[in-house]
Design a protein around this motif. Structure first.
Motif, PDB file in Angstrom:
ATOM      1  N   UNK A   1      28.400  37.846 -11.626  1.00  5.89           N
ATOM      2  CA  UNK A   1      28.322  37.833 -13.061  1.00  5.89           C
ATOM      3  C   UNK A   1      29.540  36.631 -13.401  1.00  5.89           C
ATOM      4  N   UNK A   2      29.755  36.305 -14.640  1.00  4.54           N
ATOM      5  CA  UNK A   2      30.595  35.542 -15.277  1.00  4.54           C
ATOM      6  C   UNK A   2      32.051  36.074 -15.131  1.00  4.54           C
ATOM      7  N   UNK A   3      33.176  35.436 -14.215  1.00  7.41           N
ATOM      8  CA  UNK A   3      34.162  35.962 -14.041  1.00  7.41           C
ATOM      9  C   UNK A   3      35.342  34.970 -14.298  1.00  7.41           C
ATOM     10  N   UNK A   4      36.551  35.559 -14.604  1.00  9.17           N
ATOM     11  CA  UNK A   4      37.554  34.758 -14.768  1.00  9.17           C
ATOM     12  C   UNK A   4      37.882  33.676 -13.798  1.00  9.17           C
ATOM     13  N   UNK A   5      37.509  34.381 -12.474  1.00  6.94           N
ATOM     14  CA  UNK A   5      37.703  33.254 -11.117  1.00  6.94           C
ATOM     15  C   UNK A   5      36.956  32.069 -11.508  1.00  6.94           C
ATOM     16  N   UNK A   6      35.684  32.331 -11.791  1.00  5.60           N
ATOM     17  CA  UNK A   6      34.694  31.319 -12.030  1.00  5.60           C
ATOM     18  C   UNK A   6      35.132  30.206 -12.862  1.00  5.60           C
ATOM     19  N   UNK A   7      35.712  30.788 -14.112  1.00  7.47           N
ATOM     20  CA  UNK A   7      36.112  29.738 -15.199  1.00  7.47           C
ATOM     21  C   UNK A   7      37.541  29.007 -14.540  1.00  7.47           C
ATOM     22  N   UNK A   8      38.161  29.819 -14.004  1.00  9.29           N
ATOM     23  CA  UNK A   8      39.331  28.969 -13.495  1.00  9.29           C
ATOM     24  C   UNK A   8      38.947  27.827 -12.226  1.00  9.29           C
ATOM     25  N   UNK A   9      38.058  28.240 -11.515  1.00  5.64           N
ATOM     26  CA  UNK A   9      37.612  27.268 -10.460  1.00  5.64           C
ATOM     27  C   UNK A   9      36.929  25.818 -11.492  1.00  5.64           C
ATOM     28  N   UNK A  10      36.272  26.327 -12.273  1.00  2.00           N
ATOM     29  CA  UNK A  10      35.751  25.230 -13.146  1.00  2.00           C
ATOM     30  C   UNK A  10      36.656  24.575 -13.609  1.00  2.00           C
ATOM     31  N   UNK A  11      37.806  25.052 -14.233  1.00  3.73           N
ATOM     32  CA  UNK A  11      38.564  24.103 -14.875  1.00  3.73           C
ATOM     33  C   UNK A  11      39.489  23.258 -13.973  1.00  3.73           C
ATOM     34  N   UNK A  12      39.748  23.834 -13.047  1.00  3.73           N
ATOM     35  CA  UNK A  12      40.709  23.205 -11.949  1.00  3.73           C
ATOM     36  C   UNK A  12      39.782  21.815 -11.731  1.00  3.73           C
ATOM     37  N   UNK A  13      38.596  21.992 -11.304  1.00  2.00           N
ATOM     38  CA  UNK A  13      37.642  20.887 -10.917  1.00  2.00           C
ATOM     39  C   UNK A  13      37.312  19.843 -11.953  1.00  2.00           C
ATOM     40  N   UNK A  14      37.393  20.638 -13.168  1.00  2.00           N
ATOM     41  CA  UNK A  14      37.023  19.880 -14.384  1.00  2.00           C
ATOM     42  C   UNK A  14      38.350  18.680 -14.636  1.00  2.00           C
ATOM     43  N   UNK A  15      39.603  19.371 -14.419  1.00  2.00           N
ATOM     44  CA  UNK A  15      40.715  18.324 -14.804  1.00  2.00           C
ATOM     45  C   UNK A  15      40.711  17.501 -13.591  1.00  2.00           C
TER      46      UNK A  15
END
Lengths: 271, 306
Positions: free
Chosen positions: B1-15
């Motif tokens: 499920x949605x985890x903080x880890x997922x968001x963090x990975x997404x943000x890193x790649x997004x940057x």
């Protein structure tokens, strides 16, 4: 300034053929010669396809010529590319959308014009002093634009844009001002206002001006000299007293005498 | 499920994708030039960085080299368009196609792995010791802010102004003495330079580069731009517009990571989804317009009948 009596512009036998060698071949300019003196304010008339706009584009280097040469203030500019000639010619186009960048601010548009004969460097644009200058110049137009310097030009009306373009064309004094039917797309009242502003700016700086118009009355009322084009040639050139005493009727009579036919442009007759 | 880890990975790649989005913003929005060379250019940046890092060059220097390699790509596309009068899309496609071979020449193989070498992320993590992803987040945020302000500064200079004005009204620009050919080439060089920086950063983030990693880059960038512009619709000022584009890239990437992580759909279908989202976003105004017209038409019809 060089000698007062050398001409500002000498056009020597220029020819421009579009679609050469095809069935659509069109001699837009046909061995056209014209000498323009310093301070001349010349109105240019002629029917559709007479070569009025082609003449303007030839002067500003939009396309290369087939023959002839253009001497501006003693300098041969025949082969100079368009952007290098820009410093000599201030231009206002018929389409109000053409002369300004719509997504940029009024001040940014002016700053581009202000740097017309300079190199574009890495200086941050528009100092406070420059803004002051723009505000002063905009105030002269009497349209209240000096209050809206940070507005995008796209928000202005056609008449406001043409006035702004006129200001941009003359902000750095050009050797010549070229007006290509710059009031044709405006409503009569706005057109009159823009013409009034044109007169002021031209008179103040004593600018050598070429104004193409479809409107015979405007052509007669403004300027000290009038030329008529037909089939890429100058068929009438009227100046001085004769120009002052001109009426639409005498002009039409002159036209049919020189060309052997009636003046065929409805737009010119009706307006 | 949605985890903080997922968001963090997404943000890193997004940057990382933020650089690409900002680059494409210059060509697509400011110059009005649909530059497809971006796809090959992204890979080119990754290849240059990968090969240099593998060869022992400091990672930071490899990013700068990638930027200049991207600039060259932009100049080539610009020359094809301005001097040879090739239409923008075709000029971009030609450069992109040529880059497939060039990138293979640079890498000497379809993919390279730099897992054994220290990247910018490893170096920063070595200093801060907060974990690789947090380091990536910090580097990403700092670099994006740096790039946004650098762009803001440049586009506000006289030279930058000619680039913007050329995209806005080329004819007027020439009448004002701007060499519009040079302005376009300059804009494209900058645009592709940033795209290549994005490639370089992704190569370092995943410690590898391969010859097809740029496929779909332009679509991802466009999606980012559109998301950013939609969210920052009312934002005034150019800095906010640029930040909007960068934030759009982060949002896009977070959404994608969440979708993949939650197994909502297979990564294979991702490009199809992206293309659909962009189609809707670009077509929305046209759809709304015709819908409005239809409603109006029906309204007037009723009135006429009554």
């Amino acid at each position: 300034m060089e000698e007062k009596n050398t001409p500002m512009l000498e056009i020597r036998g220029i020819t421009k053929i579009f679609h050469g060698g095809t069935i659509n071949e069109k001699r837009a300019l046909d061995n056209l010669s014209l000498t323009i003196n310093r301070g001349d304010f010349i109105t240019v008339i002629g029917g559709n396809g007479a070569g009025k706009s082609t003449l303007m584009n030839a002067l500003t280097g939009v396309f290369p010529l087939d023959e002839g040469e253009i001497i501006l203030d003693g300098k041969d500019i025949t082969f100079l590319p368009e952007h290098r000639r820009a410093r000599y010619f201030g231009r206002v186009f018929q389409d109000p959308m053409m002369g300004t960048a719509p997504n940029m601010e009024i001040a940014e548009n002016l700053s581009l014009a202000y740097r017309r004969d300079k190199r574009h460097g890495l200086r941050w644009e528009i100092s406070a002093k420059e803004r002051e200058l723009y505000a002063k110049e905009l105030a002269r137009l009497g349209l209240g634009l000096e209050e809206r310097m940070s507005s995008k030009v796209g928000l202005l009306s056609g008449g406001q844009r043409q006035a702004l373009t006129l200001l941009m064309a003359t902000l750095v004094q050009p050797k010549m001002l070229l007006l290509d039917e710059h009031t044709a797309a405006l409503d009569p009242k706005t057109a009159a206002k823009v013409l009034e502003i044109t007169e002021e700016i031209v008179a103040e700086a004593g600018l050598t001006t070429l104004m193409v118009t479809h409107n015979m009355r405007d052509a007669i009322e403004h300027g000290n000299r009038l030329i008529m084009l037909k089939d890429g040639k100058v068929i009438l050139d009227i100046a001085g007293e004769e120009k002052k005493n001109l009426t639409v009727e005498t002009l039409l009579a002159m036209f049919s005498r020189v060309s052997g036919e009636e003046f065929a442009s409805d737009r010119a007759l009706l307006s | 499920m949605l985890s903080f880890d997922t968001l963090l990975t997404g943000a890193c790649q997004g940057l990382i994708w933020a650089f690409v989005a900002l680059g494409v913003f210059i060509s697509f929005r400011l110059l009005d030039f649909a530059d497809l060379s971006c796809e090959g250019c992204f890979t080119c940046g990754a290849a240059v960085s990968g090969v240099l890092i593998a060869g022992g060059v400091p990672p930071a220097l490899s990013v700068i080299c990638a930027f200049f390699a991207g600039c060259i790509v932009g100049i080539v596309t610009g020359l094809l368009h301005t001097k040879l009068k090739i239409p923008p899309i075709l000029a971009g496609i030609l450069t992109m196609t040529a880059l497939f071979s060039v990138n293979l020449m640079i890498m000497q193989s379809p993919n390279i792995n730099i897992g054994k070498h220290n990247t910018l992320y490893d170096q920063v993590n070595g200093l801060l010791e907060i974990g690789r992803r947090y380091s990536a987040l910090i580097i990403g945020v700092l670099l994006v802010i740096l790039v946004v302000y650098a762009l803001y500064w440049f586009l506000g200079t006289e030279l930058g102004c000619t680039v913007r004005a050329t995209g806005d009204n080329e004819k007027m620009c020439r009448a004002q003495g701007v060499n519009t050919d040079n302005a376009k080439i300059l804009g494209l060089a900058l645009s592709n330079g940033l795209v290549a920086v994005g490639g370089s950063m992704l190569c370092q983030y995943q410690s590898s580069a391969n010859s097809t990693m740029g496929v779909g880059a332009i679509v991802i960038a466009l999606a980012s731009i559109i998301i950013g512009e939609t969210i920052f619709k009312r934002a005034r000022g150019f800095v906010l517009r640029l930040f909007g584009v960068a934030i759009g890239a982060v949002i896009y990437r977070v959404i994608v990571t969440v979708i993949i992580d939650a197994n909502i759909m297979s990564p294979d279908n991702l490009k199809l989804l992206t293309a659909l989202v962009i189609t809707v976003a670009l077509g929305l105004s046209a759809i709304l317009d015709s819908a409005k017209k239809a409603i109006k038409h029906r309204g007037s019809h009723k009135k006429g009948g009554a």
